[in-house]
Design an enzyme around this catalytic site. Structure first.
Site, short mmCIF file in Angstrom:
data_model
loop_
_atom_site.label_atom_id
_atom_site.label_comp_id
_atom_site.label_asym_id
_atom_site.label_seq_id
_atom_site.Cartn_x
_atom_site.Cartn_y
_atom_site.Cartn_z
N SER A 145 29.24 15.87 -23.83
CA SER A 145 30.68 15.79 -23.56
C SER A 145 31.41 15.69 -24.90
O SER A 145 30.84 15.21 -25.89
CB SER A 145 31.00 14.56 -22.70
OG SER A 145 32.40 14.32 -22.66
N TYR A 155 30.86 5.53 -22.03
CA TYR A 155 30.45 6.89 -21.68
C TYR A 155 30.22 7.75 -22.93
O TYR A 155 29.22 8.47 -23.03
CB TYR A 155 31.52 7.51 -20.79
CG TYR A 155 31.27 8.96 -20.44
CD1 TYR A 155 30.26 9.33 -19.56
CD2 TYR A 155 32.08 9.97 -20.99
CE1 TYR A 155 30.05 10.66 -19.23
CE2 TYR A 155 31.87 11.30 -20.66
CZ TYR A 155 30.85 11.65 -19.79
OH TYR A 155 30.64 12.97 -19.47
#
Length: 281
Positions: A145, A155
């Site tokens: 990501s 995250y």
């Protein structure tokens, strides 16, 4: 997710494929003439996705954080579909619950997300390796990501870990001729993202991406520009970027430049390509 070889007569094992990006990837495999194992911790969702694709797909229960669950799922898929040629590590915990400062979650929560987003990649790669080594154009694709380039949330840290794992696995699996690559999407318009990130999407798109639009799942499944050519044979792995809207002039081989003016494109491509040696396939 188009491969230079295409997917005709090849088998892909896609984790987290019961919905979202993984489900679209599974569809693309079948569109190209391949077979796909739709692996998901939500078996009902996996079965629904597989039913849509007919005999070319199978659903399999798979908790990527559980080593035995992964091994059972991989073995079942290889037996029924005739092997595994491509592994897609797509499953992951994400969205707003995990886009928080690193000290704001408990140790138990850290173990939970690391188990899925990082250790899950290792579990799947380990179990699939023997099948991939015998496969046709064997390859692993990891989903990172752009959060892994910012690395300022729980995250983001896990996706930074996926970037590191991609390079490490490329080196470790090189003797078997297995290519290992990663893509790092920005804000992608999956149903889950739209539902949960509605209040944050404009900020993500306007402030963190060079291209100010919502990414489409097709941007990942069939990304517009391919990655740059592999580096010279003396370099066994590399981390680079390939993305619509990325500023011209990439980093030197083997290096990844920081953010361009503090922003990221719709998708980065961080690749760790296996370089063929003479006599290797």
């Amino acid at each position: 997710m188009t491969d230079a070889r295409g997917f005709e007569n090849r088998v892909a094992f896609v984790t987290g494929a019961g919905n979202g990006i993984g489900r679209e990837m599974a569809r693309d495999v079948v569109r190209q003439g391949g077979k796909v194992a739709i692996a998901d911790v939500d078996l009902a969702a996996a079965e629904t996705a597989a039913a849509e694709l007919g005999d070319a797909a199978m659903a399999v229960l798979c908790d990527v954080a559980d080593e035995q669950s992964v091994q059972t799922a991989v073995d079942a898929a290889a037996e029924r579909l005739g092997g595994i040629d491509v592994l897609v590590n797509n499953a992951g915990l994400h969205l707003m619950k995990w886009n928080v400062p690193v000290t704001s979650v408990t140790a138990e929560q850290w173990h939970q997300i690391l188990g899925v987003n990082v250790v899950g990649v290792v579990n799947c790669a380990r179990s699939a390796r023997p099948y991939l080594a015998r496969g046709k154009g064997p390859a692993i694709l990891n989903l990172s990501s752009i959060a892994g380039y910012l690395s300022n949330t729980v995250y983001g840290i896990t996706k930074l870990g996926v970037r590191g794992l991609t390079v490490a696995l490329a080196e470790e699996f090189a003797p078997d001729g297995i290519r290992v690559n990663a893509v790092a999407p920005g804000a992608i318009g999956s149903d889950n993202a739209i539902d949960e990130l509605s209040g944050q999407l404009r900020v993500l798109i306007d402030d963190m991406q060079l291209i100010h639009r919502m990414g489409r799942m097709a941007d990942i499944v069939r990304p517009p520009p391919p990655p740059p050519p592999p580096p010279p044979p003396l370099l066994a792995a590399a981390s680079g970027r390939s993305a619509a809207g990325q500023a011209a002039g990439g980093p030197a081989p083997g290096r990844t430049r920081g953010r361009t003016r503090g922003r990221a494109p719709v998708m980065r491509g961080c690749h760790a390509a296996r370089l063929s040696r003479p006599g290797s396939r």
